[in-house]
Design an enzyme around this catalytic site. Structure first.
Site, PDB file in Angstrom:
ATOM      1  N   GLU A 268       0.832  -1.216   0.000  1.00 27.53           N
ATOM      2  CA  GLU A 268       0.000   0.000   0.000  1.00 27.53           C
ATOM      3  C   GLU A 268       0.866   1.265   0.000  1.00 27.53           C
ATOM      4  O   GLU A 268       0.398   2.349   0.345  1.00 27.53           O
ATOM      5  CB  GLU A 268      -0.945   0.021   1.218  1.00 27.53           C
ATOM      6  CG  GLU A 268      -1.895  -1.152   1.334  1.00 27.53           C
ATOM      7  CD  GLU A 268      -3.038  -1.149   0.312  1.00 27.53           C
ATOM      8  OE1 GLU A 268      -3.067  -0.267  -0.558  1.00 27.53           O
ATOM      9  OE2 GLU A 268      -3.876  -2.059   0.397  1.00 27.53           O
TER      10      GLU A 268
ATOM     11  N   HIS B 158      -2.815   1.886   8.373  1.00 30.11           N
ATOM     12  CA  HIS B 158      -3.918   1.156   7.727  1.00 30.11           C
ATOM     13  C   HIS B 158      -4.104  -0.140   8.497  1.00 30.11           C
ATOM     14  O   HIS B 158      -3.135  -0.860   8.765  1.00 30.11           O
ATOM     15  CB  HIS B 158      -3.578   0.877   6.257  1.00 30.11           C
ATOM     16  CG  HIS B 158      -4.433  -0.199   5.663  1.00 30.11           C
ATOM     17  ND1 HIS B 158      -5.809  -0.122   5.612  1.00 30.11           N
ATOM     18  CD2 HIS B 158      -4.111  -1.404   5.118  1.00 30.11           C
ATOM     19  CE1 HIS B 158      -6.286  -1.216   5.064  1.00 30.11           C
ATOM     20  NE2 HIS B 158      -5.273  -2.017   4.751  1.00 30.11           N
TER      21      HIS B 158
ATOM     22  N   HIS C  81      -7.297  -3.404   9.816  1.00 33.23           N
ATOM     23  CA  HIS C  81      -8.524  -4.127   9.442  1.00 33.23           C
ATOM     24  C   HIS C  81      -9.416  -4.365  10.666  1.00 33.23           C
ATOM     25  O   HIS C  81      -9.553  -5.517  11.101  1.00 33.23           O
ATOM     26  CB  HIS C  81      -8.160  -5.487   8.812  1.00 33.23           C
ATOM     27  CG  HIS C  81      -7.361  -5.429   7.549  1.00 33.23           C
ATOM     28  ND1 HIS C  81      -6.799  -6.555   6.954  1.00 33.23           N
ATOM     29  CD2 HIS C  81      -7.023  -4.389   6.737  1.00 33.23           C
ATOM     30  CE1 HIS C  81      -6.158  -6.207   5.842  1.00 33.23           C
ATOM     31  NE2 HIS C  81      -6.272  -4.899   5.697  1.00 33.23           N
TER      32      HIS C  81
ATOM     33  N   HIS D 172     -12.765  -3.370   3.397  1.00 38.25           N
ATOM     34  CA  HIS D 172     -11.332  -3.671   3.469  1.00 38.25           C
ATOM     35  C   HIS D 172     -10.723  -3.235   4.800  1.00 38.25           C
ATOM     36  O   HIS D 172     -10.187  -4.055   5.528  1.00 38.25           O
ATOM     37  CB  HIS D 172     -10.611  -3.010   2.274  1.00 38.25           C
ATOM     38  CG  HIS D 172      -9.130  -3.199   2.283  1.00 38.25           C
ATOM     39  ND1 HIS D 172      -8.333  -2.852   1.225  1.00 38.25           N
ATOM     40  CD2 HIS D 172      -8.280  -3.668   3.222  1.00 38.25           C
ATOM     41  CE1 HIS D 172      -7.074  -3.124   1.506  1.00 38.25           C
ATOM     42  NE2 HIS D 172      -7.017  -3.612   2.728  1.00 38.25           N
TER      43      HIS D 172
HETATM   44  P1  13P Z   1       1.121  -5.532   3.033  1.00 37.20           P
HETATM   45  O1  13P Z   1       1.525  -6.814   3.728  1.00 37.20           O
HETATM   46  O2  13P Z   1       1.685  -5.419   1.655  1.00 37.20           O
HETATM   47  O3  13P Z   1       1.419  -4.335   3.911  1.00 37.20           O
HETATM   48  O4  13P Z   1      -0.467  -5.585   2.812  1.00 37.20           O
HETATM   49  C1  13P Z   1      -1.371  -5.728   3.859  1.00 37.20           C
HETATM   50  C2  13P Z   1      -2.676  -5.068   3.584  1.00 37.20           C
HETATM   51  O5  13P Z   1      -3.447  -4.858   4.501  1.00 37.20           O
HETATM   52  C3  13P Z   1      -3.019  -4.657   2.201  1.00 37.20           C
HETATM   53  O6  13P Z   1      -4.112  -3.819   2.186  1.00 37.20           O
HETATM   54 ZN    ZN Z   2      -5.416  -3.950   3.989  1.00 37.43          ZN
END
Ligand code: 13P
Ligand code: ZN
Length: 268
Positions: A118, A141, A143, A213
């Site tokens: 990302e 970022h 989840h 996401h």
């Molecule tokens: P990376 O392992 O490349 O950081 O990706 C994780 C992710 O959450 C992609 O949106």
């Molecule tokens: Zn992600």
């Protein structure tokens, strides 16, 4: 020898990234390699670091980001686990230098760990933040299960519906996530479309939801970015708990939220 050796401020900041990475795992927001962190560490960089040679090829970012000339970032590695970043940040992340052409980077320390997939979104966000004179240095970022679940209902994808709902669950969220939650329609992970949509929303919000996401948050430091997501998730938990007890939570009224805004001098 690690780049962190004898550099108190840099070590402290990377230590905070590691601490937050541990929280993300404990929260259940970081399955496998889920989520990523980048931190603008340019202010901590000394002449010795500036002279360090590259330990990677020159890598294209895919776009020109004029405000990032000569900037340095600590980045979680792609495919690396948050739970591993928590214990060994310099094995699961790396320091990159943006080259003077503003469209390529090299890795300089400690190991040639390829940055997160990302990176386009993260660097576009940093570029935007510097451009508008912001003090924000951290992009997170992650989840969060509860918040992502809510984006599977079309009603919650309408502008500011989630912001007002989550603010109304507990005063803390209105106070500590005062710019609310922007919503970005589903876009392919790692894409420039996602990056562009994210920077458009940053004008209005400090935390944006990538539909189905995850969330992306910005802050002066990584703790602050984490706290914004954590308070939003707390609100989502209150909402879901009330629903699972069989009722629709009443929520604070708009008047009560306005009272809070005025009392604490919060943005509209
Ligand atoms: P990376 O392992 O490349 O950081 O990706 C994780 C992710 O959450 C992609 O949106
Ligand atoms: Zn992600």
């Amino acid at each position: 020898m690690s780049i962190l050796g004898n550099r108190f401020e840099l070590e402290k900041q990377i230590g905070e990234v590691a601490e937050v990475a541990g929280y993300l795992w404990q929260k259940g927001w970081a399955e496998r390699n889920g989520g990523n962190i980048t931190l603008n560490i340019t202010d901590t960089v000394d002449d010795e670091i500036r002279k360090m040679s590259a330990i990677s090829d020159i890598v294209p970012i895919g776009r020109k980001l004029p405000h990032l000339k000569g900037a340095y970032f600590f980045c979680k590695g792609t495919n690396m686990r948050m739970r591993d970043l928590a214990r060994r940040p310099m094995e699961n992340g790396s320091v990159i230098r943006i080259l003077d052409d503003c469209s390529h980077y090299v890795i300089i320390a400690d190991r040639p760990v390829k940055p997160t997939s990302e990176l386009a979104s993260h660097l576009s966000m940093h570029n935007y933040l510097i451009g508008k004179g912001s003090d924000y240095k951290a992009v997170l970022h992650t989840h969060p299960t509860d918040l992502i679940a809510m984006t599977h209902h079309p009603a919650f994808l309408e502008k500011d519906v989630l912001t007002y709902l989550l603010w109304s669950m507990i005063p803390e969220t209105r106070a500590f996530c005062p710019r609310g939650l922007g919503i970005i329609p589903y876009a392919l992970p790692s894409s420039f479309d996602l990056a562009d949509a994210t920077i458009r929303e940053l004008d209005e919000y400090d935390v944006v939801m990538w539909e189905k996401h995850g969330v992306c948050a910005v802050g002066e430091n990584i703790m602050e970015a984490f706290d914004k997501v954590d308070t939003l998730s707390k609100s989502a938990q209150i909402y879901l708990t009330a629903q699972s007890m069989g009722f629709e939570p009443q929520g604070m009224s708009r008047e009560q939220m306005d009272e809070l805004r005025i009392a604490f001098n919060l943005p509209k």
